[in-house]
Structures are given as structure tokens and as C-alpha cells.
Design a protein around this motif. Structure first.
Motif, short mmCIF file in Angstrom:
data_model
loop_
_atom_site.label_atom_id
_atom_site.label_comp_id
_atom_site.label_asym_id
_atom_site.label_seq_id
_atom_site.Cartn_x
_atom_site.Cartn_y
_atom_site.Cartn_z
N VAL A 292 0.84 -1.20 0.00
CA VAL A 292 0.00 0.00 0.00
C VAL A 292 0.87 1.25 0.00
CG1 VAL A 292 -1.63 1.35 1.38
CG2 VAL A 292 -1.97 -1.11 1.11
N ALA A 293 1.93 1.24 0.83
CA ALA A 293 2.83 2.39 0.89
C ALA A 293 3.50 2.65 -0.46
CB ALA A 293 3.88 2.17 1.98
N ARG A 294 4.01 1.59 -1.08
CA ARG A 294 4.68 1.75 -2.38
C ARG A 294 3.70 2.26 -3.43
NH1 ARG A 294 9.04 0.35 -5.31
NH2 ARG A 294 10.06 -0.74 -3.57
N ARG A 295 2.53 1.66 -3.53
CA ARG A 295 1.57 2.08 -4.56
C ARG A 295 1.07 3.51 -4.32
NH1 ARG A 295 -1.85 -3.63 -5.18
NH2 ARG A 295 -0.15 -4.76 -6.24
N VAL A 297 2.92 5.97 -3.03
CA VAL A 297 3.99 6.86 -3.49
C VAL A 297 4.06 6.87 -5.02
CG1 VAL A 297 6.47 7.30 -3.44
CG2 VAL A 297 5.27 6.62 -1.34
N GLU A 298 3.90 5.71 -5.64
CA GLU A 298 3.90 5.64 -7.11
C GLU A 298 2.79 6.51 -7.70
OE1 GLU A 298 3.49 1.52 -7.96
OE2 GLU A 298 5.66 1.11 -7.94
N ALA A 299 1.59 6.37 -7.17
CA ALA A 299 0.45 7.15 -7.69
C ALA A 299 0.67 8.64 -7.51
CB ALA A 299 -0.84 6.71 -6.99
N TYR A 300 1.27 9.00 -6.38
CA TYR A 300 1.49 10.43 -6.11
C TYR A 300 2.57 11.00 -7.02
CZ TYR A 300 2.45 14.75 -3.63
OH TYR A 300 2.64 16.08 -3.31
N LEU A 301 3.69 10.26 -7.17
CA LEU A 301 4.79 10.79 -7.96
C LEU A 301 4.52 10.75 -9.46
CD1 LEU A 301 7.90 9.30 -6.12
CD2 LEU A 301 6.86 11.54 -5.82
N LYS A 302 3.85 9.72 -9.94
CA LYS A 302 3.63 9.56 -11.38
C LYS A 302 2.44 10.37 -11.88
CE LYS A 302 5.65 4.91 -11.71
NZ LYS A 302 5.39 3.48 -12.01
N VAL A 353 -1.47 5.21 3.93
CA VAL A 353 -1.53 6.08 2.75
C VAL A 353 -1.03 7.49 3.10
CG1 VAL A 353 -3.09 7.21 1.13
CG2 VAL A 353 -3.36 4.77 1.61
N GLU A 354 -1.52 8.04 4.22
CA GLU A 354 -1.13 9.39 4.61
C GLU A 354 0.36 9.47 4.91
OE1 GLU A 354 -2.99 12.19 4.75
OE2 GLU A 354 -4.65 11.05 3.88
N ARG A 355 0.87 8.49 5.67
CA ARG A 355 2.27 8.56 6.11
C ARG A 355 3.23 8.25 4.97
NH1 ARG A 355 0.51 11.83 9.41
NH2 ARG A 355 -1.33 10.95 10.44
N ALA A 356 2.82 7.46 4.00
CA ALA A 356 3.71 7.12 2.89
C ALA A 356 4.05 8.36 2.07
CB ALA A 356 3.06 6.06 2.01
N ILE A 357 3.05 9.17 1.78
CA ILE A 357 3.31 10.40 1.02
C ILE A 357 4.24 11.32 1.80
CG2 ILE A 357 2.26 12.48 0.05
CD1 ILE A 357 -0.23 10.79 -0.55
N SER A 358 3.97 11.46 3.09
CA SER A 358 4.80 12.34 3.92
C SER A 358 6.24 11.85 3.96
CB SER A 358 4.23 12.41 5.34
OG SER A 358 2.96 13.02 5.35
N PHE A 366 15.69 15.03 3.80
CA PHE A 366 16.07 14.50 2.49
C PHE A 366 15.32 15.24 1.39
CE2 PHE A 366 15.92 11.08 5.65
CZ PHE A 366 17.24 10.64 5.64
N PRO A 367 15.89 15.28 0.19
CA PRO A 367 15.11 15.82 -0.94
C PRO A 367 13.95 14.89 -1.26
CG PRO A 367 17.15 14.83 -1.72
CD PRO A 367 17.24 14.85 -0.23
N PRO A 368 12.88 15.38 -1.85
CA PRO A 368 11.74 14.51 -2.18
C PRO A 368 12.16 13.35 -3.08
CG PRO A 368 11.13 16.81 -2.42
CD PRO A 368 12.62 16.80 -2.20
N VAL A 369 11.55 12.22 -2.85
CA VAL A 369 11.80 11.04 -3.69
C VAL A 369 11.35 11.34 -5.12
CG1 VAL A 369 11.08 8.66 -4.12
CG2 VAL A 369 11.65 9.40 -1.79
N GLU A 370 12.12 10.86 -6.09
CA GLU A 370 11.77 11.02 -7.50
C GLU A 370 11.34 9.68 -8.09
OE1 GLU A 370 15.08 12.82 -9.43
OE2 GLU A 370 14.85 14.74 -8.36
N VAL A 371 10.57 9.74 -9.16
CA VAL A 371 10.01 8.54 -9.77
C VAL A 371 11.08 7.52 -10.11
CG1 VAL A 371 8.76 7.63 -11.76
CG2 VAL A 371 7.99 9.74 -10.68
N GLY A 372 12.20 8.00 -10.65
CA GLY A 372 13.24 7.08 -11.08
C GLY A 372 13.89 6.29 -9.95
N GLU A 373 13.71 6.75 -8.70
CA GLU A 373 14.30 6.05 -7.57
C GLU A 373 13.48 4.83 -7.13
OE1 GLU A 373 15.98 8.58 -4.27
OE2 GLU A 373 14.73 10.08 -5.27
#
Length: 460
Positions: A292-295, A297-302, A353-358, A366-373
Motif C-alpha cells: 500500500v505504501a509503495r503504490r 507513493v507511485e500514484a502520487y509521484l507519477k 496512505v497518509e504517512r507514505a506520502i509524507s 532528504f530531498p523529495p523522492v523522485e520517480v526514477g528512484e
């Protein structure tokens, strides 16, 4: 043995400093952010209990000797205009039917009441109501004031409230408004007293232990030196539930401005303390949380979308608890970690869901995570058990327990268990003190907690 009235659906405590209302305190509000977060979380829990009406006890509403006040008028209105934010306003229907019954029932208990003339509500009522209304409350509301200190009958008022709720078939929420010691620091509103912190520590400990009778029978001398206004309103709310403390929880405590603020649930039907949530079969469903955490972050970044998990939420997943999401690189370096000590969302899935985005984009270390990571990141989710106060470091174990360290000035830090570099109690405590900005040797309160840890499988 006393038993809670089944008609009291929710009971709790909120502080009332105007500075915690958005727009009032400016940058200083950040010093009380834990209180603000807990107020919002408790308000959501109150709404989730689906009460028919709300009773709030304010120690700042007008008083008369030997009597308890009840606000009059068809509508309850107030704002924080005197604190510079007239837009922070509340307007709620007064619960005249409940009030009429309460006046009669209070008389049966020998409690005298009076009607407070319609006027602008005091900040003791306004601050909690602001948060509760922001959460969506717009139902019938009753606001009570107290008699004078030491005149007793607080318990009788609580019993009368419960009796009326039962007679009317109402699901009632009862909220106490109150601040803790006003003398925690030299610049505090009530001046400084070196023993004032003892009052706050004692009150919070009693609630955490579920000793509501201990709150009722609190040391009067300690109350006086603290300059508090939390005990009397809390006793009414506790008496209304028959002093039953099975579902109590302290969501937060801090004293950043010399006044102690405690946010607590006294009764909450969605909490089932008799249920063991760490049972292996029940907990197994938590293995979905890192996915759930990974998906999320993927949905938010992509796509800048909010992820809505299409999974069955029941059993363990339906529980409410604090959640930390931790992101590492595949090399083991920390990439982000943010969480909550108490559940602010309806269940641990939504909390994740809330904590994963944060954790991915709002951890300022840290700098924000990027899609390529994303292919090279590893997600962990820790679901927190309720914390407990310990008397010393001998009760700690960095492999088993996380720690919360706080002082009397509002500084606080959290450290999860099982961190490889913090493999001794001394290292764990020292690192947590540094994180909180608390120097070695300074007096602190230590709490420990266990977690249910779930993590993605690492590639072979």
C-alpha cells in the motif's frame, strides 16, 4: 462497580488555548503542532462515533456560586475575533430538548442550575468546538459551565447527563475542555512554580493507567499550585461514563508555552482494548501495508493522484493506530521516515496512505523522492502499540521497544525499535535526546512502545 452508560458514545478531553486555532498563533503554532494534530484526530474520532448530540463542559463559561450554568438561546455562536481571527467562528443549534430534561434530572440529584444569557461563547468552548466543527459536526450541542472550585457535585452532574441520554435514547458525546498547569515556565501565564510539572505528570499518568477515580480524588494542594482548570470538567466527563476507562488513550501532551495541553479519549466505542491485535493470524493481513505504501507513493509521484486501496479492510486492517512509514535505499540508507503516534485516520490502511506520502516528499532531512528512484527503494510499515510510561532506562530494549522522550518544555522525539546502529539502550536514548534537542542530564519522561513491523521482501 460502575459501568458506562451505553448511551454515551464518546467522551474525551481537549485543551482550549486560542493559539492552536489556525491563524491565531502565526509561526508560534509550530511549537504546539502535536496538540493541533491530536485535536484534529480526536475530532474525527468523535464524528466517527456518530453521536446524536454533543455536551461540552467549559471552565471559562460564566459561573455562579453553588450552581452549574447551561448556555441559553436557540443558537450557540462564537468567534475568536478578540484574538485576531473573526473568521474562526462557530454556529451550532442549542439542544433545547436535552437541556430541559437535564435541568429536571439535575434537580433530582440535588444539583442547582441556571441559564447563561445568550452571548458570544468563551474560548474554553470555542477552541474545542472549532476543531469539532471543522471535522464536520453541525448537530445539537449543549454547553455547561462549572460551579466554584471545591463545591463538589461534579459527579452528580455527570450522572445526570448519562441518565438523560439514556432516557431520551440519545447517542451522546461528552467533551471536557481544560488546560493543565499554567505555571510550567518562568514566563507562563500563572507565573512559575517548580512543582507545577508534577501536576501534569500525575494527571497524564492517571489517564494512561485508566485511574479515573484518581483524577476525581486529585491532590487539591497540587491542583492549586498548578493553577489548572482541567480536573473539574474532566471529572464530569468521566462520571458520565461511570469512570469506565477501558477505552482511554492519551493522544498527546505538551507544554510549549508554559501551559500544559493534554488531548485524550476517555471512551471510544471503536476502540476494543480487550481484543488482542497482535495475534499471528489476525496480524498476517498487515503484510499488505508495505505494498500500500509503495503504490501510494507511485500514484502520487507519477500522476499526482491519491491512491485508493481496493482491498478488504477488516480485522487487523480495520484497527486504528499510529503508523510510521520508513523508506530505505536497497543499500540500506535511510531515504525518509515519517509517522504518527496515534491513529488519525479511520484505519491503519488509510493511515499508511497518509504517512507514505509524507515519508516520500515531506521528510525535510532528504530531498523529495523522485520517480526514477522507486525500483531501488524498500518500504517498511510499523504499526504502533499504545505507549506506556517507564520509570527508567532499565525497562527499555532497543530491539523490542521504540521510545518517546519528552521534557516539560514541549520538546519530544520518537525512535522506532530495531534500528541497527542503535543496538544498546544508551545509544537509543542518546540519539532520541539529540533528535528532540534535549541535552544530556535534563529531566525527561520516557515512554516505550512495541510495533508490528511489516516490510517488503528484498530481491534475492
Amino acid at each position: 462497580m460502575s459501568h458506562p452508560a451505553p448511551s454515551i458514545a464518546f467522551s474525551g478531553l481537549m485543551p482550549h488555548p486560542p493559539i492552536i486555532v489556525p491563524g491565531v498563533g502565526g509561526p508560534r503554532q509550530q511549537d504546539a503542532r502535536h496538540t493541533m494534530e491530536a485535536m484534529a484526530a480526536l475530532s474525527k474520532r468523535l464524528l466517527a462515533a456518530a453521536p446524536d448530540s454533543l455536551v461540552l463542559i467549559s471552565p471559562h463559561s460564566p459561573r455562579k456560586r453553588g450552581m452549574f450554568g447551561i448556555w441559553a438561546g436557540k443558537t450557540l455562536r462564537g468567534s475568536l475575533a478578540q484574538f485576531g481571527t473573526p473568521q474562526s467562528a462557530v454556529e451550532l443549534p442549542n439542544d433545547e430538548h436535552f437541556i430541559a430534561r437535564l435541568i429536571n434530572r439535575a434537580d433530582d440529584f440535588g444539583v442547582r442550575t441556571w441559564r447563561i444569557p445568550e452571548d458570544e461563547l468563551d474560548h474554553g468552548a470555542m477552541v474545542p468546538l472549532y476543531y469539532i466543527a471543522e471535522a464536520g459536526w453541525d448537530g445539537p450541542t449543549t454547553i455547561l459551565s462549572l460551579n466554584y472550585p471545591g463545591e463538589n457535585q461534579l459527579e452528580d452532574v455527570g450522572k445526570a447527563i448519562a441518565a438523560v441520554a439514556e432516557e431520551m435514547g440519545r447517542r451522546l458525546a461528552v467533551m471536557a475542555s481544560g488546560d493543565m498547569s499554567h505555571r510550567l515556565k518562568p514566563n507562563a501565564p500563572g507565573g512559575y512554580h517548580p512543582d507545577a510539572q508534577q501536576f501534569d505528570d500525575r494527571f497524564v499518568k492517571l489517564v494512561r493507567q485508566g485511574d479515573f477515580y484518581g483524577v476525581r480524588d486529585f491532590d487539591v494542594e497540587l491542583q492549586d499550585l498548578a493553577g489548572e482548570d482541567v480536573v473539574d470538567s474532566s471529572v464530569i466527563a468521566m462520571a458520565a461514563i461511570g469512570y469506565d476507562a477501558k477505552a482511554r488513550e492519551v493522544l498527546s501532551y505538551e507544554g510549549p508555552f508554559g501551559v500544559g495541553y493534554c488531548v485524550a479519549a476517555f471512551r471510544e466505542p471503536s476502540v476494543d482494548p480487550e481484543k488482542e491485535t497482535t495475534d499471528a493470524d489476525s496480524k498476517q493481513s498487515g503484510q499488505i501495508l508495505p505494498t500500500v505504501a509503495r503504490r501510494t507513493v507511485e500514484a502520487y509521484l507519477k500522476r499526482r493522484e491519491r491512491y485508493h486501496p481496493e482491498i478488504e479492510i477488516g480485522g487487523y486492517l480495520a484497527s486504528r493506530a499510529g503508523v510510521f512509514v520508513t523508506i530505505h535505499t536497497m543499500d540500506g540508507d535511510l531515504r525518509g521516515c515519517i509517522g504518527s503516534l496515534v491513529g488519525e485516520q479511520e484505519n491503519v490502511v488509510l493511515e499508511t496512505v497518509e504517512r507514505a506520502i509524507s515519508a516520500a516528499v515531506h521528510d525535510h532531512r532528504f530531498p523529495p523522492v523522485e520517480v526514477g528512484e522507486l525500483p531501488n527503494l524498500h518500504f517498511e510499515v510499523s504499526v504502533l502499540h499504545p505507549p506506556e510510561v517507564v520509570q527508567g532506562t532499565a525497562a527499555l530494549d532497543p530491539e523490542r521497544f521504540g521510545v518517546i522522550i519528552r521534557d516539560g518544555h514541549g520538546r519530544r522525539a520518537v525512535m522506532l525499535p530495531g534500528i541497527e546502529s542503535l543496538d544498546t539502550v544508551e545509544k537509543q536514548v542518546s540519539a532520541t535526546r539529540r533528535k528532540a534537542g534535549i541535552p544530556p542530564g535534563e529531566s525527561v519522561q520516557i515512554e516505550r512502545f512495541e510495533v508490528d513491523k511489516f516490510e517488503e521482501e528484498r530481491p534475492a
